[in-house]
Design an enzyme around this catalytic site. Sequence first.
Site, PDB file in Angstrom:
ATOM      1  CB  THR A 229      -0.953   0.038   1.212  1.00  0.00           C
ATOM      2  OG1 THR A 229      -1.739   1.232   1.140  1.00  0.00           O
ATOM      3  CG2 THR A 229      -0.221   0.010   2.542  1.00  0.00           C
TER       4      THR A 229
ATOM      5  N   GLY B  13      -2.199   5.903   6.184  1.00  0.00           N
ATOM      6  CA  GLY B  13      -3.187   5.566   7.208  1.00  0.00           C
ATOM      7  C   GLY B  13      -3.492   4.074   7.214  1.00  0.00           C
ATOM      8  CE  LYS B  14      -5.955   0.980   1.768  1.00  0.00           C
ATOM      9  NZ  LYS B  14      -5.919   0.501   0.362  1.00  0.00           N
TER      10      LYS B  14
ATOM     11  CE1 TYR C  98     -14.620  10.211   1.028  1.00  0.00           C
ATOM     12  CE2 TYR C  98     -13.146   8.320   0.956  1.00  0.00           C
ATOM     13  CZ  TYR C  98     -13.797   9.352   0.322  1.00  0.00           C
ATOM     14  OH  TYR C  98     -13.630   9.535  -1.029  1.00  0.00           O
ATOM     15  CG  ASP C  99     -11.329   6.757   9.643  1.00  0.00           C
ATOM     16  OD1 ASP C  99     -12.054   6.015   8.957  1.00  0.00           O
ATOM     17  OD2 ASP C  99     -10.240   6.391  10.110  1.00  0.00           O
TER      18      ASP C  99
ATOM     19  NE  ARG D  75      -7.563  -1.262   5.961  1.00  0.00           N
ATOM     20  CZ  ARG D  75      -8.251  -0.110   5.928  1.00  0.00           C
ATOM     21  NH1 ARG D  75      -8.553   0.520   7.037  1.00  0.00           N
ATOM     22  NH2 ARG D  75      -8.627   0.401   4.777  1.00  0.00           N
TER      23      ARG D  75
ATOM     24  CG  ASP E 148      -9.126  -1.738  -3.781  1.00  0.00           C
ATOM     25  OD1 ASP E 148      -8.222  -0.918  -4.004  1.00  0.00           O
ATOM     26  OD2 ASP E 148     -10.281  -1.611  -4.219  1.00  0.00           O
ATOM     27  CB  SER E 149     -10.790  -0.444   1.766  1.00  0.00           C
ATOM     28  OG  SER E 149      -9.583   0.288   1.824  1.00  0.00           O
TER      29      SER E 149
HETATM   30  P1  ITT Z   1      -3.295   1.755  -1.882  1.00  0.00           P
HETATM   31  O1  ITT Z   1      -4.079   1.364  -3.095  1.00  0.00           O
HETATM   32  O2  ITT Z   1      -1.871   2.081  -2.188  1.00  0.00           O
HETATM   33  O3  ITT Z   1      -3.445   0.773  -0.753  1.00  0.00           O
HETATM   34  P2  ITT Z   1      -5.282   3.867  -1.719  1.00  0.00           P
HETATM   35  O4  ITT Z   1      -5.506   5.012  -0.791  1.00  0.00           O
HETATM   36  O5  ITT Z   1      -5.276   4.155  -3.198  1.00  0.00           O
HETATM   37  O6  ITT Z   1      -3.906   3.157  -1.301  1.00  0.00           O
HETATM   38  P3  ITT Z   1      -7.642   2.279  -2.082  1.00  0.00           P
HETATM   39  O7  ITT Z   1      -7.498   2.302  -3.555  1.00  0.00           O
HETATM   40  O8  ITT Z   1      -8.025   0.989  -1.416  1.00  0.00           O
HETATM   41  O9  ITT Z   1      -6.293   2.732  -1.373  1.00  0.00           O
HETATM   42  O10 ITT Z   1      -8.663   3.426  -1.682  1.00  0.00           O
HETATM   43  C1  ITT Z   1      -9.293   3.395  -0.477  1.00  0.00           C
HETATM   44  C2  ITT Z   1      -9.778   4.778  -0.120  1.00  0.00           C
HETATM   45  O11 ITT Z   1     -10.968   4.612   0.660  1.00  0.00           O
HETATM   46  C3  ITT Z   1      -8.773   5.502   0.757  1.00  0.00           C
HETATM   47  O12 ITT Z   1      -7.969   6.391   0.029  1.00  0.00           O
HETATM   48  C4  ITT Z   1      -9.644   6.209   1.778  1.00  0.00           C
HETATM   49  O13 ITT Z   1      -9.988   7.463   1.278  1.00  0.00           O
HETATM   50  C5  ITT Z   1     -10.886   5.334   1.854  1.00  0.00           C
HETATM   51  N1  ITT Z   1     -10.803   4.406   2.989  1.00  0.00           N
HETATM   52  C6  ITT Z   1     -10.543   3.069   2.984  1.00  0.00           C
HETATM   53  N2  ITT Z   1     -10.522   2.575   4.218  1.00  0.00           N
HETATM   54  C7  ITT Z   1     -10.757   3.604   5.037  1.00  0.00           C
HETATM   55  C8  ITT Z   1     -10.853   3.742   6.445  1.00  0.00           C
HETATM   56  O14 ITT Z   1     -10.653   2.725   7.264  1.00  0.00           O
HETATM   57  N3  ITT Z   1     -11.124   4.947   6.919  1.00  0.00           N
HETATM   58  C9  ITT Z   1     -11.305   6.009   6.126  1.00  0.00           C
HETATM   59  N4  ITT Z   1     -11.207   5.986   4.800  1.00  0.00           N
HETATM   60  C10 ITT Z   1     -10.939   4.777   4.253  1.00  0.00           C
END
Ligand code: ITT
Length: 191
Positions: free
Chosen positions: A7, A11-12, A147-148, A174, A66-67
């Site tokens: 990633t 934050g993730k 978006y927390d 997650r 992916d989230s």
């Molecule tokens: P990677 O692909 O490199 O892991 P990314 O930010 O692009 O990073 P995603 O494509 O999975 O990751 O996008 C997920 C988005 O959804 C992320 O940027 C956040 O804005 C939101 N998101 C996911 N999980 C979240 C959480 O637990 N709390 C708040 N926002 C979250």
Amino acid sequence: MKLVVATSNPGKLKELQKYLADLDWELVLKPQELEVEETGDTFLENARLKASEVAIATNNWAIADDSGLQVDALNGAPGVYSARYGANDSERIARLLKELGDETNRDAQFACAIAIARPDGAIALESEGICRGEILHVARGNGGFGYDPVFYVPQKQLTFAEMTTEVKRSISHRGKALAGLLPELEQVKSI
Ligand code: ITT
């Protein structure tokens, strides 16, 4: 054995490192320059893509998440486009609140897919989790990421940004996705 955390989202990464800390795997950061294009239509497809490509590129096991946020009144948007909804967290939140406007149905969910790939890119494990909640009109709390601050969980009477990492883990998309996968992750090395 090494497990690359695939990633670029700080934050993730912080959450995943905490959740995986007690495991018998050496966690390694993904090389910064290695970016995987998210061409899938679903969280699971994108998680598989990221895990496989990072595993192959580093010749190590890799874990990807992916989230995203799915808002009922917006027909599931921003969904897989959650990261691309704005240039940074505050712009993404501002756009979300603007699109929702005065809508009274604020129901939403976070969804997460996690995939783990072997060094040859084959998917060894995958799991998904969902957390239902509501979108507030105004941000609350300083913790977490993304978006927390606008995602409120009635069961806890807190936003994700007001929870400790442990509480967020116990109910979050997650946390649930990982819970379904951690026991197997301990076993999978030997298979
Ligand atoms: P990677 O692909 O490199 O892991 P990314 O930010 O692009 O990073 P995603 O494509 O999975 O990751 O996008 C997920 C988005 O959804 C992320 O940027 C956040 O804005 C939101 N998101 C996911 N999980 C979240 C959480 O637990 N709390 C708040 N926002 C979250």
